[in-house]
Design a protein around this motif. Sequence first.
Motif, PDB file in Angstrom:
ATOM      1  N   THR A  98     -63.146  -3.961  12.755  1.00  0.00           N
ATOM      2  CA  THR A  98     -64.473  -3.358  12.623  1.00  0.00           C
ATOM      3  C   THR A  98     -64.351  -1.897  12.229  1.00  0.00           C
ATOM      4  N   GLY A  99     -65.001  -1.530  11.157  1.00  0.00           N
ATOM      5  CA  GLY A  99     -64.973  -0.155  10.664  1.00  0.00           C
ATOM      6  C   GLY A  99     -63.998   0.061   9.520  1.00  0.00           C
ATOM      7  N   ALA A 100     -63.171  -0.939   9.221  1.00  0.00           N
ATOM      8  CA  ALA A 100     -62.204  -0.795   8.128  1.00  0.00           C
ATOM      9  C   ALA A 100     -62.931  -0.768   6.792  1.00  0.00           C
ATOM     10  N   ILE A 101     -62.428   0.085   5.878  1.00  0.00           N
ATOM     11  CA  ILE A 101     -63.033   0.174   4.553  1.00  0.00           C
ATOM     12  C   ILE A 101     -62.132  -0.421   3.473  1.00  0.00           C
ATOM     13  N   ASP A 102     -60.916  -0.857   3.872  1.00  0.00           N
ATOM     14  CA  ASP A 102     -60.057  -1.535   2.904  1.00  0.00           C
ATOM     15  C   ASP A 102     -59.176  -2.552   3.627  1.00  0.00           C
ATOM     16  N   SER A 103     -58.399  -3.293   2.873  1.00  0.00           N
ATOM     17  CA  SER A 103     -57.595  -4.376   3.434  1.00  0.00           C
ATOM     18  C   SER A 103     -56.405  -3.889   4.254  1.00  0.00           C
ATOM     19  N   GLU A 104     -56.097  -2.598   4.209  1.00  0.00           N
ATOM     20  CA  GLU A 104     -54.993  -2.055   4.997  1.00  0.00           C
ATOM     21  C   GLU A 104     -55.480  -1.320   6.237  1.00  0.00           C
ATOM     22  N   THR A 105     -56.690  -1.546   6.646  1.00  0.00           N
ATOM     23  CA  THR A 105     -57.321  -1.058   7.890  1.00  0.00           C
ATOM     24  C   THR A 105     -57.659   0.431   7.896  1.00  0.00           C
ATOM     25  N   ARG A 106     -57.697   1.071   6.730  1.00  0.00           N
ATOM     26  CA  ARG A 106     -58.136   2.469   6.697  1.00  0.00           C
ATOM     27  C   ARG A 106     -59.632   2.515   7.009  1.00  0.00           C
ATOM     28  N   CYS A 107     -60.107   3.697   7.389  1.00  0.00           N
ATOM     29  CA  CYS A 107     -61.521   3.841   7.713  1.00  0.00           C
ATOM     30  C   CYS A 107     -62.059   5.130   7.098  1.00  0.00           C
ATOM     31  N   GLU A 108     -63.337   5.376   7.315  1.00  0.00           N
ATOM     32  CA  GLU A 108     -63.942   6.578   6.756  1.00  0.00           C
ATOM     33  C   GLU A 108     -63.354   7.847   7.363  1.00  0.00           C
ATOM     34  N   HIS A 109     -62.791   7.770   8.554  1.00  0.00           N
ATOM     35  CA  HIS A 109     -62.235   8.941   9.235  1.00  0.00           C
ATOM     36  C   HIS A 109     -60.780   9.208   8.862  1.00  0.00           C
ATOM     37  N   TYR A 110     -60.015   8.131   8.705  1.00  0.00           N
ATOM     38  CA  TYR A 110     -58.582   8.229   8.415  1.00  0.00           C
ATOM     39  C   TYR A 110     -58.265   7.290   7.258  1.00  0.00           C
ATOM     40  N   HIS A 111     -58.007   7.869   6.092  1.00  0.00           N
ATOM     41  CA  HIS A 111     -57.839   7.040   4.899  1.00  0.00           C
ATOM     42  C   HIS A 111     -56.736   7.544   3.965  1.00  0.00           C
ATOM     43  N   GLU A 112     -55.730   8.173   4.544  1.00  0.00           N
ATOM     44  CA  GLU A 112     -54.557   8.557   3.753  1.00  0.00           C
ATOM     45  C   GLU A 112     -53.681   7.323   3.531  1.00  0.00           C
ATOM     46  N   GLU A 113     -52.704   7.425   2.668  1.00  0.00           N
ATOM     47  CA  GLU A 113     -51.825   6.301   2.340  1.00  0.00           C
ATOM     48  C   GLU A 113     -51.193   5.674   3.580  1.00  0.00           C
ATOM     49  N   ASN A 114     -50.750   6.495   4.537  1.00  0.00           N
ATOM     50  CA  ASN A 114     -50.059   5.954   5.705  1.00  0.00           C
ATOM     51  C   ASN A 114     -50.979   5.628   6.888  1.00  0.00           C
ATOM     52  N   ASP A 115     -52.276   5.683   6.703  1.00  0.00           N
ATOM     53  CA  ASP A 115     -53.235   5.281   7.737  1.00  0.00           C
ATOM     54  C   ASP A 115     -53.469   3.780   7.617  1.00  0.00           C
ATOM     55  N   ARG A 116     -52.545   3.016   8.173  1.00  0.00           N
ATOM     56  CA  ARG A 116     -52.620   1.566   8.024  1.00  0.00           C
ATOM     57  C   ARG A 116     -52.311   0.843   9.316  1.00  0.00           C
ATOM     58  N   ILE A 117     -52.832   1.344  10.406  1.00  0.00           N
ATOM     59  CA  ILE A 117     -52.667   0.659  11.682  1.00  0.00           C
ATOM     60  C   ILE A 117     -54.042   0.539  12.339  1.00  0.00           C
ATOM     61  N   ALA A 118     -54.306  -0.612  12.921  1.00  0.00           N
ATOM     62  CA  ALA A 118     -55.539  -0.804  13.683  1.00  0.00           C
ATOM     63  C   ALA A 118     -55.157  -1.042  15.139  1.00  0.00           C
ATOM     64  N   ILE A 119     -56.036  -0.624  16.039  1.00  0.00           N
ATOM     65  CA  ILE A 119     -55.781  -0.718  17.471  1.00  0.00           C
ATOM     66  C   ILE A 119     -56.769  -1.697  18.097  1.00  0.00           C
ATOM     67  N   LYS A 120     -56.236  -2.614  18.911  1.00  0.00           N
ATOM     68  CA  LYS A 120     -57.097  -3.483  19.707  1.00  0.00           C
ATOM     69  C   LYS A 120     -57.452  -2.678  20.960  1.00  0.00           C
ATOM     70  N   PHE A 121     -58.721  -2.423  21.151  1.00  0.00           N
ATOM     71  CA  PHE A 121     -59.150  -1.617  22.286  1.00  0.00           C
ATOM     72  C   PHE A 121     -59.187  -2.462  23.549  1.00  0.00           C
ATOM     73  N   TYR A 122     -58.614  -1.928  24.605  1.00  0.00           N
ATOM     74  CA  TYR A 122     -58.486  -2.634  25.872  1.00  0.00           C
ATOM     75  C   TYR A 122     -59.840  -3.013  26.460  1.00  0.00           C
ATOM     76  N   CYS A 123     -60.825  -2.175  26.270  1.00  0.00           N
ATOM     77  CA  CYS A 123     -62.142  -2.395  26.861  1.00  0.00           C
ATOM     78  C   CYS A 123     -62.896  -3.574  26.256  1.00  0.00           C
TER      79      CYS A 123
END
Length: 106
Positions: free
Chosen positions: A7-32
């Motif tokens: 949720t919130g990803a803007i491309d297939s490598e999980t970048r978002c509007e806040h973090y979208h540099e080449e190496n921003d390619r990790i998504a976190i499963k939130f514990y809550c």
Amino acid sequence: MNRHAVTGAIDSETRCEHYHEENDRIAIKFYCCMAYFPCYLCHQTHGCGQKRVWPKEAFNQYALLCGGCGVELTINEYLNSHYSCPSCNAAFNPGCSLHAHLYFAR
């Protein structure tokens, strides 16, 4: 590729509007809410409204997603990855460590 909803990803490598540099390619499963988001800001906007971090005793759980190859990593695998995916070698953003306290217990 990525078979998990991020949720919130803007491309297939999980970048978002806040973090979208080449190496921003990790998504976190939130514990809550046990849902994947690219970052804490996306979780604030689109998530459950809670702020719970992964407890240390759960660091063996799959909670991170490589946007490069779609492999899930345990928290321990991610924290010991030296900022690259152990499966596909894609680089992760080392700056993410500045926000680790928002995701993982110390």
